[in-house]
Design a protein around this motif. Structure first.
Motif, PDB file in Angstrom:
ATOM      1  N   UNK A  78     -76.436  -0.228   3.631  1.00  0.00           N
ATOM      2  CA  UNK A  78     -75.594   0.254   4.730  1.00  0.00           C
ATOM      3  C   UNK A  78     -74.483  -0.774   4.917  1.00  0.00           C
ATOM      4  N   UNK A  79     -73.241  -0.298   4.872  1.00  0.00           N
ATOM      5  CA  UNK A  79     -72.106  -1.202   4.984  1.00  0.00           C
ATOM      6  C   UNK A  79     -71.060  -0.593   5.906  1.00  0.00           C
ATOM      7  N   UNK A  80     -70.794  -1.232   7.037  1.00  0.00           N
ATOM      8  CA  UNK A  80     -69.762  -0.699   7.937  1.00  0.00           C
ATOM      9  C   UNK A  80     -68.370  -0.889   7.339  1.00  0.00           C
ATOM     10  N   UNK A  81     -67.452   0.025   7.642  1.00  0.00           N
ATOM     11  CA  UNK A  81     -66.080  -0.131   7.138  1.00  0.00           C
ATOM     12  C   UNK A  81     -65.394  -1.344   7.764  1.00  0.00           C
ATOM     13  N   UNK A  82     -64.469  -1.907   7.018  1.00  0.00           N
ATOM     14  CA  UNK A  82     -63.662  -3.010   7.534  1.00  0.00           C
ATOM     15  C   UNK A  82     -62.709  -2.477   8.600  1.00  0.00           C
ATOM     16  N   UNK A  83     -62.195  -3.370   9.420  1.00  0.00           N
ATOM     17  CA  UNK A  83     -61.274  -2.962  10.480  1.00  0.00           C
ATOM     18  C   UNK A  83     -60.046  -2.243   9.917  1.00  0.00           C
ATOM     19  N   UNK A  84     -59.507  -2.750   8.831  1.00  0.00           N
ATOM     20  CA  UNK A  84     -58.333  -2.098   8.244  1.00  0.00           C
ATOM     21  C   UNK A  84     -58.675  -0.700   7.714  1.00  0.00           C
ATOM     22  N   UNK A  85     -59.889  -0.509   7.236  1.00  0.00           N
ATOM     23  CA  UNK A  85     -60.309   0.820   6.783  1.00  0.00           C
ATOM     24  C   UNK A  85     -60.458   1.773   7.968  1.00  0.00           C
ATOM     25  N   UNK A  86     -60.981   1.261   9.069  1.00  0.00           N
ATOM     26  CA  UNK A  86     -61.080   2.073  10.283  1.00  0.00           C
ATOM     27  C   UNK A  86     -59.693   2.496  10.779  1.00  0.00           C
ATOM     28  N   UNK A  87     -58.764   1.555  10.747  1.00  0.00           N
ATOM     29  CA  UNK A  87     -57.400   1.847  11.189  1.00  0.00           C
ATOM     30  C   UNK A  87     -56.758   2.912  10.303  1.00  0.00           C
ATOM     31  N   UNK A  88     -56.951   2.796   9.003  1.00  0.00           N
ATOM     32  CA  UNK A  88     -56.398   3.785   8.076  1.00  0.00           C
ATOM     33  C   UNK A  88     -57.012   5.158   8.320  1.00  0.00           C
ATOM     34  N   UNK A 127     -76.347   6.566 -11.957  1.00  0.00           N
ATOM     35  CA  UNK A 127     -75.782   6.498 -13.318  1.00  0.00           C
ATOM     36  C   UNK A 127     -74.368   7.058 -13.351  1.00  0.00           C
ATOM     37  N   UNK A 128     -74.140   8.148 -12.632  1.00  0.00           N
ATOM     38  CA  UNK A 128     -72.827   8.776 -12.594  1.00  0.00           C
ATOM     39  C   UNK A 128     -71.765   7.810 -12.063  1.00  0.00           C
ATOM     40  N   UNK A 129     -72.142   7.029 -11.074  1.00  0.00           N
ATOM     41  CA  UNK A 129     -71.211   6.074 -10.464  1.00  0.00           C
ATOM     42  C   UNK A 129     -71.597   4.635 -10.801  1.00  0.00           C
ATOM     43  N   UNK A 130     -72.092   4.423 -11.994  1.00  0.00           N
ATOM     44  CA  UNK A 130     -72.618   3.111 -12.378  1.00  0.00           C
ATOM     45  C   UNK A 130     -71.574   1.996 -12.333  1.00  0.00           C
ATOM     46  N   UNK A 131     -70.302   2.339 -12.456  1.00  0.00           N
ATOM     47  CA  UNK A 131     -69.254   1.317 -12.430  1.00  0.00           C
ATOM     48  C   UNK A 131     -68.774   1.021 -11.019  1.00  0.00           C
ATOM     49  N   UNK A 132     -69.409   1.643 -10.035  1.00  0.00           N
ATOM     50  CA  UNK A 132     -68.993   1.487  -8.649  1.00  0.00           C
ATOM     51  C   UNK A 132     -70.153   0.994  -7.789  1.00  0.00           C
ATOM     52  N   UNK A 133     -69.803   0.342  -6.720  1.00  0.00           N
ATOM     53  CA  UNK A 133     -70.790  -0.128  -5.755  1.00  0.00           C
ATOM     54  C   UNK A 133     -70.893   0.933  -4.663  1.00  0.00           C
ATOM     55  N   UNK A 134     -72.011   1.631  -4.607  1.00  0.00           N
ATOM     56  CA  UNK A 134     -72.190   2.729  -3.667  1.00  0.00           C
ATOM     57  C   UNK A 134     -72.918   2.236  -2.425  1.00  0.00           C
ATOM     58  N   UNK A 135     -72.373   2.573  -1.270  1.00  0.00           N
ATOM     59  CA  UNK A 135     -72.990   2.214   0.003  1.00  0.00           C
ATOM     60  C   UNK A 135     -72.991   3.444   0.906  1.00  0.00           C
TER      61      UNK A 135
END
Length: 75
Positions: A53-63, A16-24
């Motif tokens: 469970x969602x792995x980070x994208x390559x660009x997120x890993x690089x960042x 509920x606290x993060x209802x506007x977000x997609x939590x993974x």
């Protein structure tokens, strides 16, 4: 944080606290939680039912790697 909410059986508050977000959860967090299962704790099963469970994208890993390098040079 998710473990604390799960242990008190209030995962719905977190959702509920993060209802506007997609939590993974990341694969690394998933692996950490499965260790708890090996010790007989069942709370990770509730987390797995609530969150994908969602792995980070390559660009997120690089960042992330850039941030780590920056942190090391600042120390």
């Amino acid at each position: 944080m998710v473990s604390a909410f799960t242990k008190i059986k209030r995962l719905e508050l977190l959702k509920r606290l993060f209802s506007k977000h997609y939590i993974v959860i990341t694969p690394e967090v998933y692996e950490e939680l499965t260790i708890s299962l090996e010790y007989g704790y069942t709370f990770p099963l509730d987390i797995f039912r609530y969150f994908e469970v969602l792995p980070p994208l390559e660009e997120e890993r690089e960042e992330y790697q850039k941030l780590l390098r920056k942190k090391i040079t600042l120390q």
